[in-house]
Design a protein around this motif. Structure first.
Motif, short mmCIF file in Angstrom:
data_model
loop_
_atom_site.label_atom_id
_atom_site.label_comp_id
_atom_site.label_asym_id
_atom_site.label_seq_id
_atom_site.Cartn_x
_atom_site.Cartn_y
_atom_site.Cartn_z
N VAL A 75 52.01 11.59 29.40
CA VAL A 75 51.08 10.66 28.76
C VAL A 75 49.63 10.93 29.15
CG1 VAL A 75 50.52 8.21 28.46
CG2 VAL A 75 52.89 8.92 28.66
N VAL A 76 49.41 11.65 30.24
CA VAL A 76 48.04 11.95 30.66
C VAL A 76 47.65 13.36 30.21
CG1 VAL A 76 48.13 10.41 32.64
CG2 VAL A 76 48.71 12.79 32.94
N ARG A 77 46.36 13.54 29.96
CA ARG A 77 45.84 14.84 29.53
C ARG A 77 44.87 15.35 30.59
NH1 ARG A 77 41.26 15.92 26.45
NH2 ARG A 77 41.07 13.69 26.02
N VAL A 78 45.29 16.35 31.36
CA VAL A 78 44.45 16.93 32.39
C VAL A 78 43.40 17.80 31.71
CG1 VAL A 78 44.38 18.49 34.38
CG2 VAL A 78 46.28 16.86 34.12
N THR A 79 42.13 17.56 32.08
CA THR A 79 41.03 18.28 31.43
C THR A 79 40.20 19.12 32.39
OG1 THR A 79 39.51 16.42 31.66
CG2 THR A 79 40.84 16.50 29.65
N GLY A 80 40.46 19.02 33.68
CA GLY A 80 39.69 19.79 34.65
C GLY A 80 40.06 19.40 36.06
N SER A 81 39.27 19.87 37.02
CA SER A 81 39.54 19.51 38.41
C SER A 81 38.28 19.61 39.24
CB SER A 81 40.64 20.40 39.00
OG SER A 81 40.16 21.71 39.21
#
Length: 149
Positions: A75-81
């Motif tokens: 359900v989450v969208r990782v976009t960076g770190s």
């Protein structure tokens, strides 16, 4: 898992480093109240913990968020770190987007959670490591959370 000592002599949780998940939506971030019995219990932070052998930072952050707050990784969208380092040891904060109606429940190491507007995060008693990352002069975490994408 165990503690690690970095080259600067500091103790950190996780010999292979650690990772956490900063979830943002609509100008707010999802923070977790660390259980009283946990290290720096009673402070606010993000779900996270030590990386397991062969585990990427992203996999560790998503696993910890599921274990601690029941967050479904799909359900989450990782976009960076954002990576914080100390004497060769590192903590990677994965930056993710999710809807505000994200299903969350307090599980391991959590005494509560809430969506906190970006401009109110500094007012909370924050975990020392999270406070340092949030206050970083580059403003990577704050800027990510404050801008919709």
């Amino acid at each position: 898992m165990s503690w690690a000592r970095c080259a600067r002599g500091h103790h950190h949780w996780g010999p292979r480093g650690a990772a956490g998940l900063l979830v943002a939506a609509d100008g707010a971030v999802l923070l977790q109240l660390r259980a009283r019995w946990a290290h720096q219990g009673g402070t606010w932070s993000i779900p996270g913990g030590a990386r397991e052998r062969g585990e990427s930072a992203e996999a560790a952050a998503l696993r910890e968020a599921e274990e601690e707050l029941g967050i479904d990784p799909a359900v989450v969208r990782v976009t960076g770190s954002y990576v914080a380092t100390c004497g060769g040891w590192s903590y990677e904060t994965l930056l993710a987007r999710a809807p505000r109606d994200l299903a969350v429940r307090d599980l391991a190491e959590s005494d509560g959670h809430r969506w906190v507007p970006v401009d109110e995060v500094d007012d909370l008693p924050l975990h020392a490591g999270f406070r340092a990352a949030w206050a970083d002069p580059g403003r990577a975490l704050r800027d990510f959370a404050d801008h919709p994408s």
